[in-house]
Write a protein that holds these residues in place. Sequence first.
Motif, PDB file in Angstrom:
ATOM      1  N   THR A 287       4.345   3.083  19.903  1.00 15.13           N
ATOM      2  CA  THR A 287       5.136   4.232  19.521  1.00 15.13           C
ATOM      3  C   THR A 287       4.186   5.339  19.113  1.00 15.13           C
ATOM      4  OG1 THR A 287       6.905   4.990  18.049  1.00 15.13           O
ATOM      5  CG2 THR A 287       5.281   3.515  17.099  1.00 15.13           C
ATOM      6  N   THR A 288       4.720   6.481  18.769  1.00 14.55           N
ATOM      7  CA  THR A 288       3.953   7.529  18.100  1.00 14.55           C
ATOM      8  C   THR A 288       4.787   8.049  16.937  1.00 14.55           C
ATOM      9  OG1 THR A 288       4.868   9.231  19.577  1.00 14.55           O
ATOM     10  CG2 THR A 288       2.757   8.255  20.200  1.00 14.55           C
ATOM     11  N   GLY A 289       4.119   8.598  15.921  1.00 13.67           N
ATOM     12  CA  GLY A 289       4.824   9.113  14.760  1.00 13.67           C
ATOM     13  C   GLY A 289       4.298   8.508  13.480  1.00 13.67           C
ATOM     14  N   ARG A 290       5.154   8.505  12.439  1.00 11.51           N
ATOM     15  CA  ARG A 290       4.744   8.044  11.110  1.00 11.51           C
ATOM     16  C   ARG A 290       5.737   7.022  10.559  1.00 11.51           C
ATOM     17  NH1 ARG A 290       2.847  11.709   5.953  1.00 11.51           N
ATOM     18  NH2 ARG A 290       0.844  11.282   6.997  1.00 11.51           N
ATOM     19  N   LEU A 291       5.186   5.986   9.938  1.00 11.74           N
ATOM     20  CA  LEU A 291       5.972   5.011   9.191  1.00 11.74           C
ATOM     21  C   LEU A 291       5.520   5.052   7.739  1.00 11.74           C
ATOM     22  CD1 LEU A 291       7.888   2.518   8.933  1.00 11.74           C
ATOM     23  CD2 LEU A 291       5.900   1.083   9.468  1.00 11.74           C
ATOM     24  N   LEU A 292       6.452   5.304   6.838  1.00  8.67           N
ATOM     25  CA  LEU A 292       6.177   5.277   5.398  1.00  8.67           C
ATOM     26  C   LEU A 292       6.693   3.967   4.821  1.00  8.67           C
ATOM     27  CD1 LEU A 292       7.202   8.925   4.495  1.00  8.67           C
ATOM     28  CD2 LEU A 292       4.894   7.974   4.391  1.00  8.67           C
ATOM     29  N   VAL A 293       5.888   3.342   3.961  1.00  9.25           N
ATOM     30  CA  VAL A 293       6.244   2.051   3.368  1.00  9.25           C
ATOM     31  C   VAL A 293       5.921   2.081   1.881  1.00  9.25           C
ATOM     32  CG1 VAL A 293       5.845  -0.440   3.402  1.00  9.25           C
ATOM     33  CG2 VAL A 293       5.759   0.855   5.539  1.00  9.25           C
ATOM     34  N   ASP A 294       6.793   1.461   1.089  1.00  7.63           N
ATOM     35  CA  ASP A 294       6.546   1.370  -0.349  1.00  7.63           C
ATOM     36  C   ASP A 294       7.219   0.115  -0.892  1.00  7.63           C
ATOM     37  OD1 ASP A 294       5.500   2.097  -2.755  1.00  7.63           O
ATOM     38  OD2 ASP A 294       6.782   3.833  -3.074  1.00  7.63           O
ATOM     39  N   ASN A 295       6.761  -0.311  -2.055  1.00  6.90           N
ATOM     40  CA  ASN A 295       7.400  -1.377  -2.830  1.00  6.90           C
ATOM     41  C   ASN A 295       7.570  -2.680  -2.033  1.00  6.90           C
ATOM     42  OD1 ASN A 295       7.715   0.439  -5.017  1.00  6.90           O
ATOM     43  ND2 ASN A 295       9.553   1.274  -4.036  1.00  6.90           N
ATOM     44  N   VAL A 296       6.465  -3.150  -1.460  1.00 12.11           N
ATOM     45  CA  VAL A 296       6.495  -4.414  -0.725  1.00 12.11           C
ATOM     46  C   VAL A 296       6.495  -5.569  -1.722  1.00 12.11           C
ATOM     47  CG1 VAL A 296       5.361  -5.836   1.010  1.00 12.11           C
ATOM     48  CG2 VAL A 296       5.191  -3.339   1.133  1.00 12.11           C
ATOM     49  N   THR A 297       7.446  -6.464  -1.575  1.00 10.62           N
ATOM     50  CA  THR A 297       7.520  -7.614  -2.478  1.00 10.62           C
ATOM     51  C   THR A 297       7.669  -8.900  -1.683  1.00 10.62           C
ATOM     52  OG1 THR A 297       9.936  -7.698  -2.724  1.00 10.62           O
ATOM     53  CG2 THR A 297       8.755  -6.163  -4.149  1.00 10.62           C
ATOM     54  N   VAL A 298       7.089  -9.959  -2.223  1.00 17.11           N
ATOM     55  CA  VAL A 298       7.344 -11.317  -1.759  1.00 17.11           C
ATOM     56  C   VAL A 298       7.629 -12.143  -3.008  1.00 17.11           C
ATOM     57  CG1 VAL A 298       6.399 -13.382  -0.692  1.00 17.11           C
ATOM     58  CG2 VAL A 298       5.869 -11.139   0.266  1.00 17.11           C
ATOM     59  N   GLU A 299       8.811 -12.704  -3.083  1.00 21.65           N
ATOM     60  CA  GLU A 299       9.189 -13.496  -4.261  1.00 21.65           C
ATOM     61  C   GLU A 299       9.643 -14.885  -3.847  1.00 21.65           C
ATOM     62  OE1 GLU A 299      12.838 -12.328  -6.175  1.00 21.65           O
ATOM     63  OE2 GLU A 299      13.507 -11.246  -4.392  1.00 21.65           O
TER      64      GLU A 299
END
Length: 953
Positions: free
Chosen positions: A173-185
Motif C-alpha cells: 500500500t502507500t500512505g500512513r498508519l497511526l498506531v497507539d496503545n498496543v496491549t497484550v494481556e
Amino acid sequence: MPKPIPSRLSRAAVAGAAVAGALAVSVPAPAYAEDTANLVVNGDFEQVGADGSITGWPQNETRASGRATIVDGAGPDGSRALALDLGDAADKAAIGQDVPIPDTGAFRAYRITFDERAVGLDGYGGDLWARNFGHDAIVGRITGDTGWRKASAVVLARPGAPAINLLLALEYTTGRLLVDNVTVERIEGNAVGANVQPTGAVQLTWHFGALAETPASYEVHRSSDADFRPGRRTLIREVPAAWTAEDGSARPGTRYAYKVVALAADGTALATTDAETVTTPSRFLDEQRTDVLTATGTDGGARLAWRLKAGTKGPVKVYAGGPEVADGKLGKARKVATDGAHGTTGGLTLRSKDLRGATGFAITGQHGEVLATATLASLKHPRMGVTGSKLTAIRAAIQQPGTPKSTYDSLVSKVATGLPAYNYRAGEAQAAWAHDAALLYQVTQDPAHARTAYDAVIESGRTLPFINGTAHAGASPLETANAAAPLATAYDWAYPGWTEQQRAEAQKVLQRVAAYLEVAYHPNFALPAKQSNWTAVVRGAELVLRLAVRGDGPFDLQEDRLPQLVDEVGRHLDTAYSDNGWDQEGTDYFSYGLGVGALGITGSVDAGIGALKEKWQRPQFAGLIMHSISAQADRSRLQWGVGYGSGSVPIPGFVFTQVPADQRAAWLWQYEKTVGGGGGTYGLLNYPYGTTPQDPDEGPRAVRAAILDDHVGSFLFRSRYQDKDDVLVGLQNRNEHHIGWNGSDTFGLSVIGQDAVWARQPGKDYGKPELFSKPLVDGKVEPAVGKGRTLESRAYEGQGGGFVSLDGSGNYQLDRARRDIAVDLRPVGGADSVIAVHDAFADDTSHTYAWQLSPEAGTTITFGETESGAKTFLFKRGDGWLKGWILDPEGAELSVEKGAFKVVRTGTEADFRVVLAVGKGAPSTATAEGGTLTLGGTTYDLDGLGGFRPAGG
C-alpha cells in the motif's frame, strides 16, 4: 412479475472509498479503559531514544521508502503515536517486539488490543501480525481514511511457545498508519475478540479459560446493547467445537456488542463471555471484481442471487429461458425482473408458474450487456464431478483392460489399505481416504465404502490440527484447506449412503472447517492480484466446501460467500497464469495450487455458475504440460520457478475438463504414457471415454510447435513425443513477477534428452549456485526479477524448435545482458538436436561472468579438447551425450565445480558463443570458423542467429 428481494446474507457492501479525513489530534479517544496488565513494552510509544529509536521495539523490517517514527500529539488523546509511512507499495514499514510468555504445559489465551487510524491508505493496508506462537493472527486490517478505532483479537499461545511476536506492519500500500496503545494481556476467564475488516466483516475469536470441560459448540450473539442478555433474538450463528467465526451481516457505521455462549452436548449453556464492542466502518470496502449469478432449484421454483463488480450501476435486468440463455444468448429469453434498488447485490425467488421450465438465466447491465449467467442447479447429491453418464461410462470401462480399469484398481487397493496408504498430515490423510472411498461408493453403490468415507470424515475432523487436543498449534490456512477440499467431495459423494444422523455429524466437521477458513487471512491471498497459490488452495478449498454443503442442515444457500470465493479464484486464474499456462512458481506449485483450486472451479461450473467457465478455458495447461514433462521413466521435466526436476504430472485429470477439443486426443496419448493408471479419482471421473489417443507428432500444430510466451518470458520446445530420447528445451527470462514463490530464472536453461537431464535448475535449493544452468555474475544469480524483456521470438516451421532474443539487463542490473538462442530440434550432423547460444554482457565496472551448465548427478564431464579452433566439452550419461563447442575461446577459463561445468570470463564485457548438440552413440564433430560452427551441412552463425532459417524437420 415477482419483485426482487435481497439475498438472505447480503453484507450490503457499498462501492467507493472511505470518506477522506485530515490528520488531526482532536479525535475523541476510544471508549475503553487502559489495561493495567499490559505485557507490551512501550505500547503507548511515549519513550523515544535520543537517536530517534523506538524503545522496546527492536525488530525492524522497514525497507526502502518505509518509515517508522514517533509523532508528537498524533495519538487519539493528544499523546505520542507511532506513524508508519510508505511511499511505494513494493516496500515495507514495520517494527516489532517479542512478548515473552511462560510455558505452563497448556494453551494460554491473550487479548491483543490497539488503536489505529488510516490516513490515505490504499490496497492491502496496515495491520498487526501476532506471530510464532501457534498460529499467525492478523489483527486490525485497515485501509482508506478513517478516524481512530480499536482493534481487538483473542489469540492462543501453544505449549512451548517462548513468545508472541508482534509486528506492526504497513505493506502492499502507500500512505500512513497511526498506531497507539498496543496491549497484550493474559486472559484468565472467558473472552471474545472482534476484529473488524474494511469489508465490514467482523472476525470473532474466543476462549473459555474458566471451564473444566470442553464445550461441544458455541453460539455467537450480537446486540446494540453491551449489557444484553443472549437469547433467541440476539443469536446470529452456532458453530460446533470451534474457536472462531465471522459475522458477515454487519451494517456500515454501526456499534455492535458480541458475546459467545459455550454449550454442552445437550445444549446446556456452560458459560458466556464478557461483551466485546466494536464499531464498523462508515462505508465498506467492496473488493468484488467478478459478476456472479447463482440459480438454485427450490421445490419447482428457483432462487436467483447475484453479486456484481464493485461500482456497477443499475438498473439490472434478469432473464430466463432455455439452456442457451446461460451462454449469453437472449434472443428467446423472457425478462423476469428489473432491479434498480439493491446496487451490486440482489436476489429473486421464482415460483413454479414464474419459472415456466426455464433452465438458463442471465443478468444484464444498464446498457443491455450480459454481466453474468447461470444454469439451474439442483441441490441433490452428488452435485460435483459425478454424473449418471460418467458412472455408466466408468462401470463399463472397468470391465476391460485399460487405463480406467488400472486407475480404478489402484483406488480400490488404496482404500482397502487404509490410512497407511495416505502419506499426508493428520486430518489431511483421513480426508483423502474419505474422498477416494466416497467415489468408490458412487461407482459400486457398496454401503461399506460409504461407511469408510463417513468414519474417515469424522476422524479427519477429530485430528485436524486446529480442532484436536493440540488445537491451534501451527495449523495454517493451507493445511486446513488441504483437508477441506477432499472432505467436501467425500461429503457430497457419500451423502446418499449415509443416515440422517451421519449427515448431521459430518456437517459439524464441515462447519468447523468453514468457520476457520472464512476468517483465514494472509497477504498472499489478500492482495488484489490473487496470484499466489495461497488463493487457489485456501479460497478454492472453501469454494468447493460451500458448494458441497449449501442448503443442507445448518447451511443456507451461501449467496453472499459464494460470489466472493468465485471472484477470488477467478482473479487467480486471470493473473497467476499466462495464456500458455505458465506461472512463476513452477510445476510443483502449479500442481499443488490447482490440485485443490480446480475442484472449486469445476465445482462452480457443475453448480451452474457461469463466472469461471471462460476463465478456466483460457490458460493452455495441456500444451504447457506436454511440452515440459518428458517420457523418461522418472518423468524428468523442464524447470522454472521453484519446480523440481521430476515428479508427478500436474493436475492431469483436471486438464481433461479444459483442454481444447482438437487437442484432447493428443493430450490423452501423453496422459496414457506419463500418468496411466495413476490418475486417481479425477483421472477416472474426467477420462474422455470414447476418445481414441492420437500421436501428438501427428496432432494439431499447437502441440507440436514451440510455446513462445513473450509476455512472461518463458519458451518451451520439444522435438517429438515418442520415448526417453525426446529432446525438451526450456528457456526463461522472468519478465514478470508477483508475490509468492519465484526463481532466479533469467537466462535459465533446461535441457532433457537421451534419458538424461543435461541442464537443470535448483528448485528450492537456490542456495546452491552449482545447481543453476545459467550465467552467474560474480558468483551470484541476478539481483532482480520481473524486469526482463523479450526482444523477438518465433517458431521454426516443420519442427518444435525456434529462435528467441532476450534482454536480461534489468534483472542482472547490468548495462547489457542479451541472449540470442536458436533451438534446432532436427537431427543435424549425427546429433538429435542442436542449441546455439550467444550471450553478451557489458557493464561500467568489471565483473566475473560464469556461463554454467549443471547436468544431473552421475553425469561424466570432460573438457578442454580443441576442435577446429573451438574448445569443446562433453557430458556423458549411459549411451547419451551432450557436446559443446565454445567459439572464440581466447580468455575463457573452463572448469568443473561441484558437478557444474563453467566457462568464465572477467572484464567490463563478456561474450559467450556456445553451440550444444545432444545425441546417442558417437558424439558429432564440427567445423568452426570465427563466430560460426558447421555441423553436418548446417552452419550456425552465432553473431546472426536471428537470421537462421533451418530446413523443415
